[in-house]
Design a protein around this motif. Structure first.
Motif, PDB file in Angstrom:
ATOM      1  N   MET A 107       0.754  -1.384   0.127  1.00 25.86           N
ATOM      2  CA  MET A 107      -0.050  -0.027  -0.019  1.00 25.86           C
ATOM      3  C   MET A 107       0.867   1.176  -0.167  1.00 25.86           C
ATOM      4  N   LYS A 108       0.313   2.307  -0.579  1.00 29.17           N
ATOM      5  CA  LYS A 108       1.123   3.506  -0.586  1.00 29.17           C
ATOM      6  C   LYS A 108       1.297   4.431   0.638  1.00 29.17           C
ATOM      7  N   PRO A 109       2.291   4.942   1.128  1.00 31.54           N
ATOM      8  CA  PRO A 109       2.389   5.560   2.208  1.00 31.54           C
ATOM      9  C   PRO A 109       1.518   6.857   2.341  1.00 31.54           C
ATOM     10  N   ILE A 110       1.117   7.239   3.436  1.00 30.76           N
ATOM     11  CA  ILE A 110      -0.093   8.274   3.642  1.00 30.76           C
ATOM     12  C   ILE A 110       0.806   9.346   4.112  1.00 30.76           C
ATOM     13  N   VAL A 111       0.660  10.622   3.420  1.00 28.81           N
ATOM     14  CA  VAL A 111       1.178  11.824   4.243  1.00 28.81           C
ATOM     15  C   VAL A 111       0.360  12.629   4.417  1.00 28.81           C
ATOM     16  N   ALA A 112       0.354  13.103   5.892  1.00 32.77           N
ATOM     17  CA  ALA A 112      -0.775  14.203   6.068  1.00 32.77           C
ATOM     18  C   ALA A 112      -0.179  15.648   6.140  1.00 32.77           C
ATOM     19  N   LEU A 113      -0.859  16.711   5.659  1.00 32.56           N
ATOM     20  CA  LEU A 113      -0.433  18.080   5.859  1.00 32.56           C
ATOM     21  C   LEU A 113      -1.147  18.647   6.674  1.00 32.56           C
ATOM     22  N   VAL A 114      -0.576  19.127   7.971  1.00 32.79           N
ATOM     23  CA  VAL A 114      -1.010  19.756   9.012  1.00 32.79           C
ATOM     24  C   VAL A 114      -0.532  21.020   9.318  1.00 32.79           C
TER      25      VAL A 114
ATOM     26  N   ARG B 171       8.450   7.088  -6.297  1.00 30.34           N
ATOM     27  CA  ARG B 171       7.719   6.461  -5.205  1.00 30.34           C
ATOM     28  C   ARG B 171       6.317   7.088  -5.014  1.00 30.34           C
ATOM     29  N   ALA B 172       5.392   6.453  -5.153  1.00 32.74           N
ATOM     30  CA  ALA B 172       3.905   7.119  -5.296  1.00 32.74           C
ATOM     31  C   ALA B 172       3.456   7.119  -3.503  1.00 32.74           C
ATOM     32  N   PHE B 173       3.020   8.086  -3.248  1.00 32.69           N
ATOM     33  CA  PHE B 173       2.285   8.155  -1.910  1.00 32.69           C
ATOM     34  C   PHE B 173       0.931   8.911  -1.830  1.00 32.69           C
ATOM     35  N   ASN B 174       0.082   8.825  -0.922  1.00 28.50           N
ATOM     36  CA  ASN B 174      -1.003   9.433  -0.771  1.00 28.50           C
ATOM     37  C   ASN B 174      -0.918  10.670   0.154  1.00 28.50           C
ATOM     38  N   ILE B 175      -1.574  11.748  -0.435  1.00 26.17           N
ATOM     39  CA  ILE B 175      -1.570  13.040   0.766  1.00 26.17           C
ATOM     40  C   ILE B 175      -2.955  13.344   1.092  1.00 26.17           C
TER      41      ILE B 175
ATOM     42  N   ALA C 288      -1.221   8.392   9.574  1.00 27.87           N
ATOM     43  CA  ALA C 288      -0.041   8.830   8.759  1.00 27.87           C
ATOM     44  C   ALA C 288       1.302   8.090   8.578  1.00 27.87           C
ATOM     45  N   ASP C 289       2.119   8.102   7.558  1.00 31.55           N
ATOM     46  CA  ASP C 289       3.365   7.379   7.673  1.00 31.55           C
ATOM     47  C   ASP C 289       4.387   8.452   7.670  1.00 31.55           C
ATOM     48  N   ALA C 290       3.966   9.687   7.538  1.00 32.18           N
ATOM     49  CA  ALA C 290       4.783  11.233   7.574  1.00 32.18           C
ATOM     50  C   ALA C 290       3.754  12.045   7.622  1.00 32.18           C
ATOM     51  N   VAL C 291       4.293  13.260   8.137  1.00 31.93           N
ATOM     52  CA  VAL C 291       3.488  14.222   8.686  1.00 31.93           C
ATOM     53  C   VAL C 291       4.195  15.810   8.221  1.00 31.93           C
ATOM     54  N   LEU C 292       3.665  16.672   7.337  1.00 34.05           N
ATOM     55  CA  LEU C 292       4.223  17.830   6.893  1.00 34.05           C
ATOM     56  C   LEU C 292       3.566  18.865   7.751  1.00 34.05           C
ATOM     57  N   PHE C 293       4.179  19.566   8.825  1.00 34.59           N
ATOM     58  CA  PHE C 293       3.781  20.696   9.831  1.00 34.59           C
ATOM     59  C   PHE C 293       4.269  21.684   8.792  1.00 34.59           C
ATOM     60  N   ILE C 294       3.011  22.310   8.365  1.00 36.43           N
ATOM     61  CA  ILE C 294       3.134  23.645   7.436  1.00 36.43           C
ATOM     62  C   ILE C 294       3.009  24.959   8.525  1.00 36.43           C
ATOM     63  N   SER C 295       3.917  25.913   8.499  1.00 34.95           N
ATOM     64  CA  SER C 295       4.020  27.121   8.990  1.00 34.95           C
ATOM     65  C   SER C 295       4.137  28.217   7.997  1.00 34.95           C
ATOM     66  N   ASP C 296       3.795  29.340   8.455  1.00 33.55           N
ATOM     67  CA  ASP C 296       4.180  30.639   7.548  1.00 33.55           C
ATOM     68  C   ASP C 296       5.215  31.394   7.736  1.00 33.55           C
ATOM     69  N   GLY C 297       6.115  31.355   6.848  1.00 35.01           N
ATOM     70  CA  GLY C 297       7.310  31.962   7.156  1.00 35.01           C
ATOM     71  C   GLY C 297       7.365  33.660   7.187  1.00 35.01           C
ATOM     72  N   GLN C 298       6.350  34.232   6.755  1.00 38.95           N
ATOM     73  CA  GLN C 298       6.271  35.683   6.820  1.00 38.95           C
ATOM     74  C   GLN C 298       5.740  36.229   8.143  1.00 38.95           C
ATOM     75  N   SER C 299       5.032  35.243   8.874  1.00 38.01           N
ATOM     76  CA  SER C 299       4.681  35.718  10.155  1.00 38.01           C
ATOM     77  C   SER C 299       5.600  35.103  11.179  1.00 38.01           C
TER      78      SER C 299
ATOM     79  N   GLU D 118      -8.263   0.534  -1.654  1.00 37.27           N
ATOM     80  CA  GLU D 118      -6.994   0.571  -2.570  1.00 37.27           C
ATOM     81  C   GLU D 118      -6.385  -0.820  -2.439  1.00 37.27           C
ATOM     82  N   ARG D 119      -6.664  -1.683  -1.423  1.00 36.12           N
ATOM     83  CA  ARG D 119      -5.959  -3.150  -1.467  1.00 36.12           C
ATOM     84  C   ARG D 119      -6.674  -4.114  -1.952  1.00 36.12           C
ATOM     85  N   ALA D 120      -8.171  -3.817  -2.508  1.00 37.61           N
ATOM     86  CA  ALA D 120      -8.879  -4.887  -2.986  1.00 37.61           C
ATOM     87  C   ALA D 120      -8.860  -4.982  -4.434  1.00 37.61           C
TER      88      ALA D 120
END
Length: 454
Positions: free
Chosen positions: A1-8, A50-54, A92-103, A273-275
């Motif tokens: 199965m493809k890894p899952i990446v969460a954007l938070v 490498r394919a992954f789900n977001i 998730a298999d990985a997390v992208l923690f997104i912040s604002d560089g301007q603030s 996905e796995r069916a």
């Protein structure tokens, strides 16, 4: 199965913009109003082979706790958005923690970082899971890129200054991301046919599984949402090994309760996905709904075969035309899947239950079918003679030959003079011509064009 990446991250830091860039299409609404993204969105991305789900999540805003509005109309959603993100993190298999560089770093950023640290588990080798990447967005200028170093303060590792709008430095981020994924291991060979039971809550999925398995293996309840996780049951039917996957019901967007049910929805998508074959169960008493069509669309997006099961047929008052009318309604709502068979069943009275597995196995058999190259060429040349492709700017499409390059799902490569001349409507026409020769019942067909000189 493809890894899952969460954007938070907190609202309005560019999660949806980055999601759209990774997915390569505008799947998420992008707006400057905090709290615009209220439901998780699923997409697929690929980097370095490498394919992954977001998963795009609504913004986390711990400082407001769902009590104080960030902007008009968003107050009612902040608490739910935070819980959605927490659920995505858990799967998730990985997390992208997104912040604002301007603030720069804000108090909510620090609280979000704390939520993420609590979500990690320490592994035996001393590393933490899932890996978290600090993404400092909106770093279009050198000044903001240089200032991104302050995000080390969050204690989550090296920050990645990027611009989601322009794509600046996203390659470095993606290199690190895919390198964090577990190695692709060859799992134990499982030759069983995998059949997933999917649909809205309380459509009868667990009842059907118990009937097919011949015993009560899962809880059956009239309360919607009883099944929380995907459950695998192994059975043998006429000498064939089958894995039945009972999934949690998928609610319409906006009606997914915070917490455990959101977790169930994510697992249901994983099960599709796995069916090999998905049994889409529709409640006859409520009729086909937009959510049924949404689930069907996800099955198609994953190129899975499908059988539509209309359950609770015993509860419908019928005349000689009822089944035909119901079938026409389903065909109309699922016009993008007009190749799927439809069975009207009742788990309560066992009506046509004995036809479910034979139909699913027939669909799986046709999914694996292959046509000879000579047959394919006869089909496309006959199609071209009967209905030539329209010219574009004075240029005519020429199809030289075709071949089936794979099955599961059936995929056909057609060599043409200029692939960009092929219109999607003509691809659909060719698909219908192929199905006239061999139906590929319940199975989507891929047609790919490739350029070739005369």
């Amino acid at each position: 199965m493809k890894p899952i990446v969460a954007l938070v991250g907190r609202p309005n830091v560019g999660k949806s913009t980055l999601f759209n860039r990774l997915a390569g299409e505008r799947l998420a609404i992008v707006d400057d109003t905090p709290g615009t993204t209220r439901d998780r969105l699923f997409g697929e991305s690929e980097w370095n082979g490498r394919a992954f789900n977001i998963v795009d999540t609504g913004g986390i805003d711990p400082s407001h706790g769902g009590k104080t509005p960030l902007s008009i109309g968003s107050a009612d959603f902040i608490d739910d958005i935070r819980k959605q993100a927490q659920v995505a993190i858990r799967e998730a298999d990985a997390v992208l923690f997104i912040s604002d560089g301007q603030s720069g770093i804000t108090a909510p950023d620090r609280e979000v970082a704390e939520i993420l640290r609590r979500s990690q588990k320490k592994l035996s080798d001393g590393t933490f899971w899932p890996p978290i990447f600090v993404v400092v967005n909106k770093c279009e200028s050198r000044e903001t890129r240089d200032a991104a170093g302050e995000f080390f303060e969050l204690g989550l590792g090296e920050p990645f200054p990027i611009s989601a709008v322009h794509g600046t430095s996203t390659g470095d981020l993606l290199d690190a991301l895919v390198n964090s994924f577990p190695a692709q291991e060859n799992a134990e060979d499982d030759d069983s046919i995998k059949i997933a039971l999917v649909g809205k809550p309380n459509a009868g999925k667990s009842s059907l599984l118990n009937l097919l398995a011949g015993e009560e293996r899962v809880i059956v309840s009239p309360i919607a949402g009883t099944t929380r996780d995907s459950i695998d049951s192994k059975i043998v039917y006429e000498g064939m090994e089958i894995t039945l996957i009972d999934t949690a019901g998928i609610r319409r967007r906006g009606r997914v309760e915070p917490g455990v049910e959101q977790y169930s929805v994510l697992r249901s998508f994983k099960s599709i996905e796995r069916a090999d074959v998905a049994l889409l169960m529709i409640d006859a008493t409520t009729g086909i709904t937009a959510q049924d069509a949404h689930i069907a669309g996800y099955i198609l997006d994953e190129w899975k075969s499908c059988v539509v099961l209309v359950n609770k047929w015993d509860a419908i008052e019928k005349n000689n035309e009822t089944m035909d009318e119901y079938t026409a309604r389903i065909r109309r709502e699922l016009n993008f899947m007009d190749y799927v068979p439809i069975l009207f069943i009742s788990c309560k009275t066992n009506q046509r239950i004995d036809q479910v597995l034979p139909m699913a196995l027939q669909v799986q058999e046709e999914r694996l079918a292959r046509l000879t190259t000579s047959t394919i060429n006869q089909i496309i040349h006959h199609a071209q003679d009967q209905h030539p492709h329209p010219t574009h700017a004075g240029r005519a499409l020429k199809m030289f030959y075709g071949t089936q390059v794979r099955s599961d799902p059936p995929t056909f490569m057609i060599y043409v003079n200029e692939p960009k001349l092929m219109h999607f409507s003509y691809i659909r026409y060719l698909e219908n011509q192929i199905r006239a020769e061999y139906s590929f019942l319940g199975t989507p067909i891929r047609i790919v064009t490739k350029g070739r000189r005369e």
